[in-house]
Scaffold this motif. Structure first.
Motif, PDB file in Angstrom:
ATOM      1  N   GLN A  56       0.843  -1.194   0.000  1.00  0.00           N
ATOM      2  CA  GLN A  56       0.000   0.000   0.000  1.00  0.00           C
ATOM      3  C   GLN A  56       0.881   1.248   0.000  1.00  0.00           C
ATOM      4  N   GLU A  57       0.386   2.300  -0.636  1.00  0.00           N
ATOM      5  CA  GLU A  57       1.094   3.580  -0.667  1.00  0.00           C
ATOM      6  C   GLU A  57       0.182   4.674  -0.139  1.00  0.00           C
ATOM      7  N   LYS A  59      -1.391   8.159  -0.319  1.00  0.00           N
ATOM      8  CA  LYS A  59      -1.738   9.104  -1.391  1.00  0.00           C
ATOM      9  C   LYS A  59      -2.316  10.361  -0.757  1.00  0.00           C
ATOM     10  N   ASP A  69      -3.599   3.614  -0.431  1.00  0.00           N
ATOM     11  CA  ASP A  69      -4.075   3.055  -1.691  1.00  0.00           C
ATOM     12  C   ASP A  69      -3.392   1.700  -1.889  1.00  0.00           C
ATOM     13  N   VAL A  71      -1.758  -1.032  -3.826  1.00  0.00           N
ATOM     14  CA  VAL A  71      -1.056  -1.133  -5.092  1.00  0.00           C
ATOM     15  C   VAL A  71      -0.986  -2.587  -5.545  1.00  0.00           C
ATOM     16  N   GLU A  72      -0.817  -3.497  -4.579  1.00  0.00           N
ATOM     17  CA  GLU A  72      -0.715  -4.916  -4.906  1.00  0.00           C
ATOM     18  C   GLU A  72      -1.281  -5.744  -3.762  1.00  0.00           C
ATOM     19  N   SER A 123       5.316   4.137   1.786  1.00  0.00           N
ATOM     20  CA  SER A 123       4.497   2.951   1.546  1.00  0.00           C
ATOM     21  C   SER A 123       4.705   1.948   2.670  1.00  0.00           C
TER      22      SER A 123
END
Length: 194
Positions: A56-57, A59, A69, A71-72, A123
């Motif tokens: 997750q990052e 944002k 958010d 991401v994977e 992240s």
């Protein structure tokens, strides 16, 4: 309700191993996994029976707030089978529920713990896993594909992967199911009276 169905299925484990298994039925398997193609992770030591990686990052939002958010989100399992009455049952698909998974979280690009709490950036990566050691309990639907037996997620109970014995896993699911029913009952009662 799903947890109660899972608990009832796990409680029938003795019946499952004594009776002749039939493809198309829900079944409980318990045994040492025979891994044919293993998986590992560079962040974790040893072989893995199940691994989930969530990256997750942080944002920025136009309202000056920050949110995470995804991401994977990736789940991996090795190719393995569990012995059942002299046959090998290959496990296909990923579990809908995993018991006793271990967890570790890594943070990247922050300015220290306190500052990153109030002003998050960078992240984070979270790993959940089950080591490939000892016996495993699986719940799913038994299917016959050609000459092979395979275990797949069941339409009602999904697929459970647990290092616990079937009776211990059943108690866990029973408690979760009862807690859910009590919670719903309280919410409905409050909604009626208020």
């Amino acid at each position: 309700i799903r947890n109660l169905l899972q608990a009832a299925t796990l409680m029938e484990w003795d019946h499952c191993i004594r009776s002749a298994p039939r493809p198309g039925n829900r079944i409980v398997l318990r045994g040492v996994p025979r891994i044919t193609v293993g998986i590992t992770s560079e962040q974790l030591a040893g072989g893995l029976l199940w691994h989930r990686r969530l990256r997750q990052e942080w944002k920025e939002h136009p309202s000056d707030s920050a949110f995470l958010d995804t991401v994977e989100d990736r789940v991996r399992m090795p190719e393995f089978s569990i012995p059942l009455q002299g046959r090998e049952v290959r496990v296909l698909g990923t579990p809908t529920e995993v018991h006793a998974a271990k967890r570790i979280r890594f943070r990247f690009g922050g300015d220290g713990w306190l500052r990153s709490y109030f002003f998050p950036k960078g992240s984070r990566e979270t790993h959940w896993w089950l080591p490939a050691e000892g016996e495993a309990t699986l719940v799913g639907r038994l299917e016959e594909r050609g000459m092979d037996w395979v275990l797949v997620p069941d339409g009602k109970v999904g697929m459970i992967l647990s290092p616990h014995s079937p009776s211990r896993a059943a108690r866990r699911e029973l408690l979760k199911g009862l807690a859910g029913l009590v919670g719903v009952t309280i919410l409905v009662t409050l909604a009626i009276y208020f």
